[in-house]
Design a protein around this motif. Structure first.
Motif, mmCIF file in Angstrom:
data_model
loop_
_atom_site.group_PDB
_atom_site.id
_atom_site.type_symbol
_atom_site.label_atom_id
_atom_site.label_comp_id
_atom_site.label_asym_id
_atom_site.label_seq_id
_atom_site.Cartn_x
_atom_site.Cartn_y
_atom_site.Cartn_z
ATOM 1 N N SER A 3 10.081 1.084 4.480
ATOM 2 C CA SER A 3 8.708 1.142 3.983
ATOM 3 C C SER A 3 8.571 0.208 2.789
ATOM 4 O O SER A 3 9.552 -0.123 2.128
ATOM 5 C CB SER A 3 8.351 2.568 3.596
ATOM 6 O OG SER A 3 9.196 2.996 2.570
ATOM 7 N N PRO A 4 7.340 -0.219 2.479
ATOM 8 C CA PRO A 4 7.139 -1.092 1.319
ATOM 9 C C PRO A 4 7.537 -0.369 0.031
ATOM 10 O O PRO A 4 7.503 0.860 -0.042
ATOM 11 C CB PRO A 4 5.638 -1.389 1.331
ATOM 12 C CG PRO A 4 5.088 -0.797 2.568
ATOM 13 C CD PRO A 4 6.130 0.055 3.198
ATOM 14 N N PRO A 5 7.924 -1.135 -0.983
ATOM 15 C CA PRO A 5 8.347 -0.491 -2.233
ATOM 16 C C PRO A 5 7.192 0.240 -2.910
ATOM 17 O O PRO A 5 6.035 -0.092 -2.710
ATOM 18 C CB PRO A 5 8.831 -1.663 -3.093
ATOM 19 C CG PRO A 5 8.147 -2.859 -2.528
ATOM 20 C CD PRO A 5 7.952 -2.586 -1.063
ATOM 21 N N VAL A 6 7.563 1.220 -3.720
ATOM 22 C CA VAL A 6 6.573 1.984 -4.476
ATOM 23 C C VAL A 6 6.118 1.138 -5.649
ATOM 24 O O VAL A 6 6.923 0.553 -6.367
ATOM 25 C CB VAL A 6 7.194 3.312 -4.973
ATOM 26 C CG1 VAL A 6 6.259 4.030 -5.905
ATOM 27 C CG2 VAL A 6 7.568 4.180 -3.800
ATOM 28 N N ALA A 7 4.815 1.071 -5.856
ATOM 29 C CA ALA A 7 4.255 0.301 -6.971
ATOM 30 C C ALA A 7 4.437 1.080 -8.271
ATOM 31 O O ALA A 7 4.492 2.314 -8.254
ATOM 32 C CB ALA A 7 2.777 0.026 -6.720
ATOM 33 N N PRO A 8 4.539 0.383 -9.407
ATOM 34 C CA PRO A 8 4.638 1.100 -10.679
ATOM 35 C C PRO A 8 3.356 1.870 -10.971
ATOM 36 O O PRO A 8 2.280 1.501 -10.505
ATOM 37 C CB PRO A 8 4.878 -0.008 -11.707
ATOM 38 C CG PRO A 8 4.373 -1.245 -11.063
ATOM 39 C CD PRO A 8 4.535 -1.066 -9.580
ATOM 40 N N ALA A 9 3.496 2.915 -11.734
ATOM 41 C CA ALA A 9 2.332 3.742 -12.077
ATOM 42 C C ALA A 9 1.437 3.001 -13.064
ATOM 43 O O ALA A 9 1.929 2.376 -13.998
ATOM 44 C CB ALA A 9 2.802 5.054 -12.688
ATOM 45 N N PRO A 10 0.113 3.049 -12.859
ATOM 46 C CA PRO A 10 -0.811 2.425 -13.812
ATOM 47 C C PRO A 10 -0.761 3.134 -15.170
ATOM 48 O O PRO A 10 -0.443 4.319 -15.257
ATOM 49 C CB PRO A 10 -2.182 2.603 -13.167
ATOM 50 C CG PRO A 10 -1.932 3.005 -11.771
ATOM 51 C CD PRO A 10 -0.567 3.610 -11.717
#
Length: 160
Positions: A3-10
């Motif tokens: 799966s695509p990587p998890v984006a950093p939290a805003p």
């Protein structure tokens, strides 16, 4: 296939998550003090225990909303899942805990209380461990000319 990587939290939703997790943890610790006070014979503490339970439910709902924002406000709605899942579980636990207390199911109420305090503190640590993005426009060099402090997962800058 991965799966695509998890984006950093805003930044702002993460600050809201940290604030709500901290408030929920403070209320949970207050609940333990009020329960102990009631068991020591200060029967007026029971009314405060019920009032604090309502405040905990409100804080848990705020944490749930912040967890959803952390997940959904990230690029492509792929922020970290753990804050949302744990917040949903804690919110359900708080509601069940309140119901058990008003039904006088003390065995379940005490067991859930111990589990909830543990889960709330786990969520608090998890919220504060998520890396906070730097503010836009923040210089890469500190006021004394030295590099910034290293962040977990980031490169370490060495200044000579």
């Amino acid at each position: 296939m991965s799966s695509p990587p998890v984006a950093p939290a805003p930044r702002r939703p993460l600050i809201l998550l940290r604030a709500s997790a901290t408030a929920l943890a403070a209320l949970a610790l207050l609940q333990t003090l009020l329960a102990g006070s009631y068991l020591n014979g200060h029967y007026d503490s029971l009314a405060l225990h019920g009032t604090t339970a309502t405040a905990m439910a409100a804080a848990a709902l705020c944490q749930l909303a912040a967890g959803a924002l952390v997940r959904l406000a990230a690029p492509a709605r792929r922020g970290p899942r753990r804050p949302l899942g744990l917040s949903a579980l804690l919110t359900a636990g708080v509601i069940l805990q309140i119901a058990a207390g008003y039904q006088r199911a003390l065995g379940l109420h005490v067991l859930l209380g111990v589990l909830l305090v543990s889960g709330i503190l786990f969520g608090l640590v998890g919220a504060w461990r998520l890396p906070l993005q730097a503010r836009a426009g923040t210089p890469a060099v500190g006021p004394d000319g030295a590099g910034r402090l290293p962040r977990s997962g980031g490169a370490v800058e060495v200044v000579q």
